[in-house]
Design a protein around this motif. Structure first.
Motif, PDB file in Angstrom:
ATOM      1  N   ARG A   1       0.807  -1.215   0.000  1.00 42.92           N
ATOM      2  CA  ARG A   1       0.000   0.000   0.000  1.00 42.92           C
ATOM      3  C   ARG A   1       0.847   1.274   0.000  1.00 42.92           C
TER       4      ARG A   1
ATOM      5  N   LEU B   1     -16.235  -2.436 -10.560  1.00 47.99           N
ATOM      6  CA  LEU B   1     -15.197  -3.409 -10.208  1.00 47.99           C
ATOM      7  C   LEU B   1     -14.929  -4.385 -11.353  1.00 47.99           C
TER       8      LEU B   1
ATOM      9  N   PHE C   1     -12.329  -3.599 -13.589  1.00 48.06           N
ATOM     10  CA  PHE C   1     -10.979  -3.845 -13.084  1.00 48.06           C
ATOM     11  C   PHE C   1     -10.799  -5.326 -12.729  1.00 48.06           C
TER      12      PHE C   1
ATOM     13  N   ILE D   1     -12.500  -7.407 -10.989  1.00 44.09           N
ATOM     14  CA  ILE D   1     -12.807  -7.873  -9.641  1.00 44.09           C
ATOM     15  C   ILE D   1     -14.240  -8.387  -9.636  1.00 44.09           C
TER      16      ILE D   1
ATOM     17  N   ALA E   1      -9.127  -8.847  -6.307  1.00 44.15           N
ATOM     18  CA  ALA E   1      -8.759  -7.602  -5.611  1.00 44.15           C
ATOM     19  C   ALA E   1      -7.257  -7.572  -5.375  1.00 44.15           C
TER      20      ALA E   1
ATOM     21  N   LEU F   1      -5.448  -2.882  -0.284  1.00 45.01           N
ATOM     22  CA  LEU F   1      -6.723  -2.227   0.068  1.00 45.01           C
ATOM     23  C   LEU F   1      -6.921  -2.225   1.578  1.00 45.01           C
TER      24      LEU F   1
ATOM     25  N   ILE G   1     -15.523  -2.508  -1.433  1.00 49.61           N
ATOM     26  CA  ILE G   1     -14.336  -2.758  -2.265  1.00 49.61           C
ATOM     27  C   ILE G   1     -14.151  -1.620  -3.271  1.00 49.61           C
TER      28      ILE G   1
ATOM     29  N   HIS H   1     -12.736   1.337  -1.473  1.00 49.40           N
ATOM     30  CA  HIS H   1     -11.315   1.189  -1.132  1.00 49.40           C
ATOM     31  C   HIS H   1     -10.422   1.153  -2.368  1.00 49.40           C
ATOM     32  N   MET H   2     -10.935   0.695  -3.484  1.00 52.91           N
ATOM     33  CA  MET H   2     -10.142   0.732  -4.714  1.00 52.91           C
ATOM     34  C   MET H   2      -9.809   2.178  -5.081  1.00 52.91           C
TER      35      MET H   2
ATOM     36  N   PHE I   1      -6.169   2.730  -6.805  1.00 55.95           N
ATOM     37  CA  PHE I   1      -6.227   1.776  -7.911  1.00 55.95           C
ATOM     38  C   PHE I   1      -7.235   2.221  -8.974  1.00 55.95           C
ATOM     39  N   ILE I   2      -8.256   2.957  -8.539  1.00 57.95           N
ATOM     40  CA  ILE I   2      -9.214   3.530  -9.483  1.00 57.95           C
ATOM     41  C   ILE I   2      -9.147   5.048  -9.331  1.00 57.95           C
TER      42      ILE I   2
END
Lengths: 365, 365, 365, 365
Positions: free
Chosen positions: A114, B145, B148, B150, B217, B221, B348, B351-352, B357-358
């Motif tokens: 992270r 998701l 990506f 997921i 995932a 995260l 999720i 948190h992405m 990550f997004i």
């Protein structure tokens, strides 16, 4: 977004890591007029302090708390209360060898993924030592709740496969004071200590279950649909490092019952509405019903063990093994008790204000 | 403070009650550029819709969703997405007789205690029907998701004492499509349906366990120390009406093990770090480690049963009994599957974005 | 993070855009027991509705509000109140030609930079039309505040260089009812209207100043150090599209004075502490002092003008010119009055709850 | 709700009061990998430190900062950064006599109304001294922004009726370094100092205007409709004690113009879209457009003056007079410059992360 903050009105923000300079917390949203001094916090910190018995880590920390702000003439004044504990017995040498080797069962790999740049000494902010912040916040929450006759007690109900007998909740506190494993069933407590020492000798560790009981909370706490009281309690408890499960009331056992067997029926005693049973653990539909609130957490065995384990070297990207030296608890359950109490206390204090039972600015008892 | 909001960046605010005009959700914080139309939401709503089999409530609702804002030319545009479902088959008459009698196991008493003025028809906002809002938010989260890679799937693993065999996660989806109880073990599914129908006949209901699996995932995260990924998942899942317990990975079983037995050791496969076992359920120290994320919830038997139960009359403050008529699910587990998936999907997705990550403003795949 | 949410406890989340299907708001955190029906909201929406006089845009919108949730038997029930207005008179054709040409003074370029995919029709969510959401939230806030004898009125004090005379605050409301420019000084109002019509004829527009007065608010509102009452008011007001400045009390004039000239000295009248002057506009050190709260905003001339302006083509990346057709207000000040009132009402309602003057769950008057 | 917190992702929580033990801040949400040591913060604190010239308060404070957490090996590690400054030159004796007498122009009365129990020494948490917390947070924000070539500078543009000439923004920094009043126009600076000293001699104080310029910020910052960039800047700046007005770009002057005169038209230079003028101060529709961001604040004269003023005795509820002794700034503008810079820096850093320009977890430059 406040990954280091718990509570919405009664807000606890914590900081610090295992081998940094200090660990602390800032409590914003505590009403003015609450009598508070360092002893109120110290008492709780002493309950989670390491090195107090043979079943805890030998790391020696005095964990002396210092209040930096937020009180005036012995009372809170409505401004943020900052309190810190300096780290003293810091021995990072044990960690140099494992700099690039994530320890199985520890958060190391996640932290590196992270943040990239990561304080690997003693797990850094992933260390159980950061729960000093929880306990500081919780001590103030408890003091506030006591003013409103709400009490929170925790105890160990299971270590390994040893389960404690059901004890009258009123007697839990006195019973747990007497033994280092904080189990109210004295006979089970003895066996638990034995089991922990066995694991310790083997360089291993053992898990268990901790129960938290809140008595005196009124009906009406909780903000459905998402900030339900049980949801917020689950959030706070699952946020403690080693916790892998949270349940309220009957918990996972509800799966096996019919509603006719476990619905808590209402009756009236002394003009007050109560339930005949308390299978729901004091919370139905996300709102407290005035019965004792009961939560249990599953605590995994401390992952730091001295037995050899497989891991990888993140620098060379090769497989390797690791033996963790350091100083560790063979069972973290007894020391999690005050941390879990603190976490629940913060949530209850927060919801007492959110539901209008405690004035947001000044104590009116 | 947002009792009706889930997520910090990807925020889902829901509204509406069982017998009100409409139920809906506003999703703020979904990046622009995501292809989205009503069918993406409708598909998920159809999975939670009542009246689709003999083991669900006979209430007939079409649950047709309408998107009011937030998309332009078939894609999200970064502005809040509002979507609503009108209530159609509203029959409040069944509830008049119970106006002052809190139903055992239901949130009625808590809601009255908290708000005073309360919509008692069908449980008002305490009704399971409000999870339409969860599913709307979750459908959008899932769509995001999937972009990506997921995926989130849920299935029933236990009803009463009937436990499903362990099924290869990759085959769960196809298996659960085929039976109304959403259990991937076909043989167990049959028994479960039988058990549910038995309970239904008796005017009773039965509980169970639902498992949610997140695959794809990334590691990284979760925001320790308080907004850990497992803490946020626990919060979301415990926020679903009938849920009394949440566990991650081995869950409550960790209590019985030594660390040497359950620590997930690391190895490398195809240049990627993995763990030999996944006892931690994809989350260690509050941060995902790249392995599948596994959560389970304990679902209590639907408290609405037609058998007589003891309760009190809040107006006369006298004890009385109640028989609940209405239309209810003899087992809510199958219909909780899409709701639990939705709740986890929202966390999720949130948190992405929080972990970078997004992109928070526009889709860059 | 909630870019579409205003308020911490009394939370208003809005959605919708100029040419989308609907515009609306969800109000979470309004206590239960407040009498509320659609007329309470409609009355305020009618005050901001376009097409009501020759000095506003000719766009015809009925702006009929529909309450979807949150009330039961004519009162709020503590659950989220969702209310929507469908867009009717949508004419996007005027905007196709300007798809790639950001309009000077408009947010187009910022929106495209931020989100990539952008609803350019009528400014999308950047349109003044989205303030319907503000007004819905504000109408409920006003209703709540009236229950506690707090009133909020706004009026135009300047258009171009024409300044209104100081009017007794108690007479502002009746005076502004009588003229479309919402200036309480009748003589100035006439000149203002003339100025606006002149600008309209030239295809131009003109700016002005709007003042908001809150009477009846108690001392003690505001959460220093960052959520001061004036800070939160400034935040809400600066968040209205055309606003380029906010001031409290004397505002920018304080720069020119010595403290001895403008400090508000205290005295006692009828047992109540008051100040001789109100240069601080009812807020000192971020907390209200019980005197009327006075805020003023600088409103820029509507940037949509039919005169030719220089701009660029984002597709060809070449310089070009633009003439904006559409239907626009030659001066937005009169229609900003109810929006500014609504914004301040939301903040005051929120702080009344935050400071414990209004119970967070149920109305107790 | 976080009255002591600024920022949504880059969050600054501050604590401490004028005469308490320490003042500090916790910064949560700063990405890992940013080089940071105490000097980065000390440099900014030294700019707001009292006692550095004859036009500031004679209170002597070293204001030595200590970083307690959040850095490892000279870089941030993604965990909360706590930093504190101990109060040294504490002289509460001057305040005993005014314990029950609210000082005109000060927040005393509001604080007492709100919290009941209040630290009256030096204004407690209402003191300007608490802006040490702002500056700590701002110093870290500035360091982060510099990594992305964004710079923030502030300067005094007016004291009393003395206005500075317009100076080329690029030369402001060097010019303000040379004079204690932080005005870039050297001639005006001299007059300003004279004016301040005159006020000081009379036991009075004088107000002024401070301007903040942000250069290098990209287009796309700001979250309409409520968390617009200008709204968040206004919130942060109005939250500074003595500020009574905030304006962006032309500010209150927009009232006097037609759109055709002040709309910022677009052109292209070196392949980049720019505006011919910058009347909007770099923010249109709540989103930055890539031009310099310009904000101005109205700063009232420090209310602490030694001239006699009317007030009331809160204990006896009788009218009385007060002469404030203590040690005070005859003009706070020069010392507000670094505080205003810090406040804006925190907002810009926060929005840079919120808009995806800075990764939320780790620095990638």
């Amino acid at each position: 977004m406040g990954g280091n903050r718990l509570g919405k009105i009664f807000q606890v923000t914590t900081f610090g890591s295992s081998h940094g300079k200090a660990i602390g917390a800032v409590i914003d949203g505590c009403p003015a007029g609450l009598p508070l001094d360092a002893n109120d916090i110290q008492r709780e910190l002493d309950r989670r302090r390491p090195g107090t018995s043979e079943i805890t880590t030998p790391r020696k920390e005095e964990d002396k708390v210092e209040i930096l702000s937020g009180t005036f003439q012995g009372k809170t004044d409505g401004t943020p209360i900052a309190a810190i504990v300096y780290n003293k017995d810091v021995d990072p040498s044990a960690y140099e060898s494992i700099k690039y080797k994530p320890r199985p069962g520890h958060g190391d790999y996640g932290w590196i993924s992270r943040y990239g740049h990561y304080d690997y000494r003693g797990g850094g902010r992933g260390s159980g030592r950061v729960t000093i912040g929880h306990v500081i916040g919780g001590a103030i929450a408890k003091k506030l709740l006591e003013t409103f006759n709400i009490r929170i007690i925790g105890h160990v109900t299971q270590i390994g496969r040893i389960k404690a007998k059901r004890i009258d909740p009123k007697r839990i506190e006195e019973h747990t004071l007497e033994n280092p494993v904080r189990c109210a069933d004295e006979k089970a407590a003895e066996e638990m200590i034995k089991l922990i020492l066995e694991a310790k000798e083997k360089g291993d560790s053992v898990g268990g279950i901790v129960e938290i009981i809140v008595s005196g909370a009124p009906a009406g706490l909780g903000e459905p649909v998402f900030s339900k009281l049980d949801a917020d309690i689950a959030h706070a408890l699952m946020g403690i490092g080693a916790v892998k499960g949270v349940e309220i009331g009957l918990g996972f056992k509800v799966a096996e019952y019919n509603a006719s067997e476990i619905n808590d029926e209402y009756y009236i005693r002394e003009g007050r509405i109560r339930t005949l049973t308390n299978n729901s653990g004091g919370i139905i539909g996300g709102i407290s019903n005035g019965m004792p609130i009961i939560a249990r957490i599953a605590v995994k065995p401390t992952p730091s063990i001295s037995l050899p384990q497989r891991t990888v070297n993140l620098k060379s990207m090769k497989e390797t093994t690791i033996r963790i030296k350091g100083r560790h608890d063979p069972c973290i359950c007894p020391r999690i008790v005050p941390v879990a109490e603190a976490s629940v206390a913060i949530i209850i204090a927060d919801h007492m204000i959110r539901a209008g039972f405690i004035h947001p600015c000044k104590i009116k008892t």
